[in-house]
Motif scaffolding. Sequence first.
Motif, PDB file in Angstrom:
ATOM      1  N   MET A  45       0.844  -1.210   0.000  1.00 32.32           N
ATOM      2  CA  MET A  45       0.000   0.000   0.000  1.00 32.32           C
ATOM      3  C   MET A  45       0.875   1.255   0.000  1.00 32.32           C
ATOM      4  O   MET A  45       0.563   2.243  -0.666  1.00 32.32           O
ATOM      5  CB  MET A  45      -0.941  -0.034   1.194  1.00 32.32           C
ATOM      6  CG  MET A  45      -1.986  -1.150   1.067  1.00 32.32           C
ATOM      7  SD  MET A  45      -3.227  -1.143   2.342  1.00 32.32           S
ATOM      8  CE  MET A  45      -4.348   0.124   1.765  1.00 32.32           C
ATOM      9  N   ALA A  50      -1.015   4.475  -1.129  1.00 25.22           N
ATOM     10  CA  ALA A  50      -2.330   4.340  -0.475  1.00 25.22           C
ATOM     11  C   ALA A  50      -2.177   4.038   1.013  1.00 25.22           C
ATOM     12  O   ALA A  50      -3.073   3.428   1.615  1.00 25.22           O
ATOM     13  CB  ALA A  50      -3.121   3.225  -1.156  1.00 25.22           C
ATOM     14  N   SER A 236      -7.928  -2.842   2.917  1.00 23.48           N
ATOM     15  CA  SER A 236      -7.355  -3.326   1.651  1.00 23.48           C
ATOM     16  C   SER A 236      -8.355  -3.249   0.496  1.00 23.48           C
ATOM     17  O   SER A 236      -7.976  -3.379  -0.663  1.00 23.48           O
ATOM     18  CB  SER A 236      -6.888  -4.783   1.815  1.00 23.48           C
ATOM     19  OG  SER A 236      -8.004  -5.630   2.032  1.00 23.48           O
ATOM     20  N   VAL A 239      -7.605  -1.538  -2.909  1.00 22.32           N
ATOM     21  CA  VAL A 239      -6.472  -1.992  -3.730  1.00 22.32           C
ATOM     22  C   VAL A 239      -6.948  -3.073  -4.696  1.00 22.32           C
ATOM     23  O   VAL A 239      -7.614  -4.020  -4.286  1.00 22.32           O
ATOM     24  CB  VAL A 239      -5.346  -2.550  -2.836  1.00 22.32           C
ATOM     25  CG1 VAL A 239      -4.188  -3.037  -3.701  1.00 22.32           C
ATOM     26  CG2 VAL A 239      -4.890  -1.506  -1.835  1.00 22.32           C
ATOM     27  N   ARG A 244      -3.950   1.528  -6.842  1.00 23.29           N
ATOM     28  CA  ARG A 244      -4.916   2.254  -6.009  1.00 23.29           C
ATOM     29  C   ARG A 244      -5.839   3.061  -6.923  1.00 23.29           C
ATOM     30  O   ARG A 244      -5.515   3.333  -8.072  1.00 23.29           O
ATOM     31  CB  ARG A 244      -4.202   3.211  -5.065  1.00 23.29           C
ATOM     32  CG  ARG A 244      -3.640   4.372  -5.815  1.00 23.29           C
ATOM     33  CD  ARG A 244      -3.241   5.586  -5.067  1.00 23.29           C
ATOM     34  NE  ARG A 244      -2.749   6.530  -6.064  1.00 23.29           N
ATOM     35  CZ  ARG A 244      -1.840   7.460  -5.805  1.00 23.29           C
ATOM     36  NH1 ARG A 244      -1.362   7.574  -4.597  1.00 23.29           N
ATOM     37  NH2 ARG A 244      -1.420   8.254  -6.749  1.00 23.29           N
ATOM     38  N   SER A 245      -7.008   3.416  -6.383  1.00 21.13           N
ATOM     39  CA  SER A 245      -7.845   4.398  -7.080  1.00 21.13           C
ATOM     40  C   SER A 245      -8.477   5.254  -6.003  1.00 21.13           C
ATOM     41  O   SER A 245      -9.060   4.738  -5.045  1.00 21.13           O
ATOM     42  CB  SER A 245      -8.907   3.698  -7.921  1.00 21.13           C
ATOM     43  OG  SER A 245     -10.177   3.825  -7.312  1.00 21.13           O
ATOM     44  N   ILE A 249     -11.008   4.465  -2.851  1.00 18.80           N
ATOM     45  CA  ILE A 249     -10.681   4.843  -1.453  1.00 18.80           C
ATOM     46  C   ILE A 249     -11.842   5.673  -0.890  1.00 18.80           C
ATOM     47  O   ILE A 249     -12.360   5.395   0.199  1.00 18.80           O
ATOM     48  CB  ILE A 249      -9.350   5.621  -1.394  1.00 18.80           C
ATOM     49  CG1 ILE A 249      -8.189   4.698  -1.782  1.00 18.80           C
ATOM     50  CG2 ILE A 249      -9.129   6.231  -0.002  1.00 18.80           C
ATOM     51  CD1 ILE A 249      -6.835   5.395  -1.910  1.00 18.80           C
ATOM     52  N   GLU A 323       0.142  -8.822  -3.716  1.00 17.26           N
ATOM     53  CA  GLU A 323      -0.925  -8.096  -4.411  1.00 17.26           C
ATOM     54  C   GLU A 323      -1.620  -8.968  -5.449  1.00 17.26           C
ATOM     55  O   GLU A 323      -2.739  -8.678  -5.854  1.00 17.26           O
ATOM     56  CB  GLU A 323      -0.372  -6.821  -5.051  1.00 17.26           C
ATOM     57  CG  GLU A 323       0.593  -7.053  -6.194  1.00 17.26           C
ATOM     58  CD  GLU A 323       1.378  -5.800  -6.548  1.00 17.26           C
ATOM     59  OE1 GLU A 323       1.501  -5.512  -7.754  1.00 17.26           O
ATOM     60  OE2 GLU A 323       1.883  -5.135  -5.623  1.00 17.26           O
TER      61      GLU A 323
END
Length: 335
Positions: A45, A50, A236, A239, A244-245, A249, A323
């Motif tokens: 992250m 993120a 999480s 993700v 990330r976006s 989030i 990931e």
Amino acid sequence: MEQIWISKVGGPEVLEVRESQDPVPKEGEVVIDVRASGVNFADVMARIGAYPDAPPIPCVVGYEVAGTVLESHDPSVSEGDRVVALVRFGGYSSKVVVPALQVFALPDGMTFAEGAAVPVNYFTAYLAVGLMGNLQPKETVLIHNAGGGVGIAAIQLAKEIGGRIIGTASGWKHDRLRELGADELIDYQASEWPVELSRIAEGGVHLVLDPIGGKNLKLDMKALAPLGRLVAYGFSAPVRNGKRSFARILAGLIRMPRPHFVSLLNNNRAVGGLNLGHLWGAVARLRTVAEYVLGGWSRGSVRPVIHAEVPFAEAAEAHRLLEGRKNIGKVVLVR
Ligand SMILES: NC(=O)c1ccc[n+]([C@@H]2O[C@H](COP(=O)([O-])OP(=O)(O)OC[C@H]3O[C@@H](n4cnc5c(N)ncnc54)[C@H](OP(=O)(O)O)[C@@H]3O)[C@@H](O)[C@H]2O)c1
């Protein structure tokens, strides 16, 4: 010394090995020759920008190491000791300097890789299952993301307490997780876990451990039995494939429940939040946690499950494993 830097926000390829000056210890500190560094989802992250707790990029992450003491400026630790340490970032290094309070003796028979798998995963699991969750024998605990580092640590500690363990994880991990002590498993990628759960845990569960966050927490609240506890310890959900976006989030934050005390009171429920990375002011307390957790090695309950020992310079591969949802248990960097 050698370090692995996050050179910029991006995919695993942004991880670079660089030469850096050796750290200089102060009074009360210890220099460790690092043989293994634990890899955590928080590192992924941080790499994708993120993780608010991370230092500004470029930076060196890593919360835990195991190795041999090269130099000690504290009477409680001696040169040559085999140790495990909790570090406030910088663990992806061939040498670290840490306050002696954050250094623990490596139990006899435990490898450096196993040692580096202990601090973050087992301290977090103990605080969630034992302290905040207060799991009782015969109670049912729902462990989300049961196949990861913290997940498996939580299974082992809940098993020692005598809890009934229901885990959520990708389906291909289920057979191994049963071997590791989970009683029932739900594939939360392939099914609506609340529907499955209501089938196998009528009346709800006594404890839920959730590192997913977002709207999952609302579903967790509904899954609690009277006197049930929810411990949230991660986010999480935003993700996806190591990316990330901000939209995800934001959506995840908006969808997080805001429990009202009247409702908690009337439903006999407790909700707690946990962030090991915000407990640097309570290191003395963490030492009692370390004692219990590392004592679990001789009790036979704590057995770190190492998914992969990845050569230090191939840290990108270690991140791809996490990931990409390819790990069962801990990934460590070794030298
Ligand atoms: N609050 C604290 O103090 C604290 C401390 C340590 C860890 N944590 C949190 O606990 C969680 C587990 O951490 P860990 O270091 O042990 O890592 P980990 O569980 O080993 O991380 C990788 C696994 O997480 C699962 N996963 C869940 N959501 C994911 C996503 N969006 N993308 C990719 N994989 C995802 C995947 O398993 P499945 O395919 O089976 O879902 C994957 O194999 C993380 O959310 C972390 O941030 C919090």
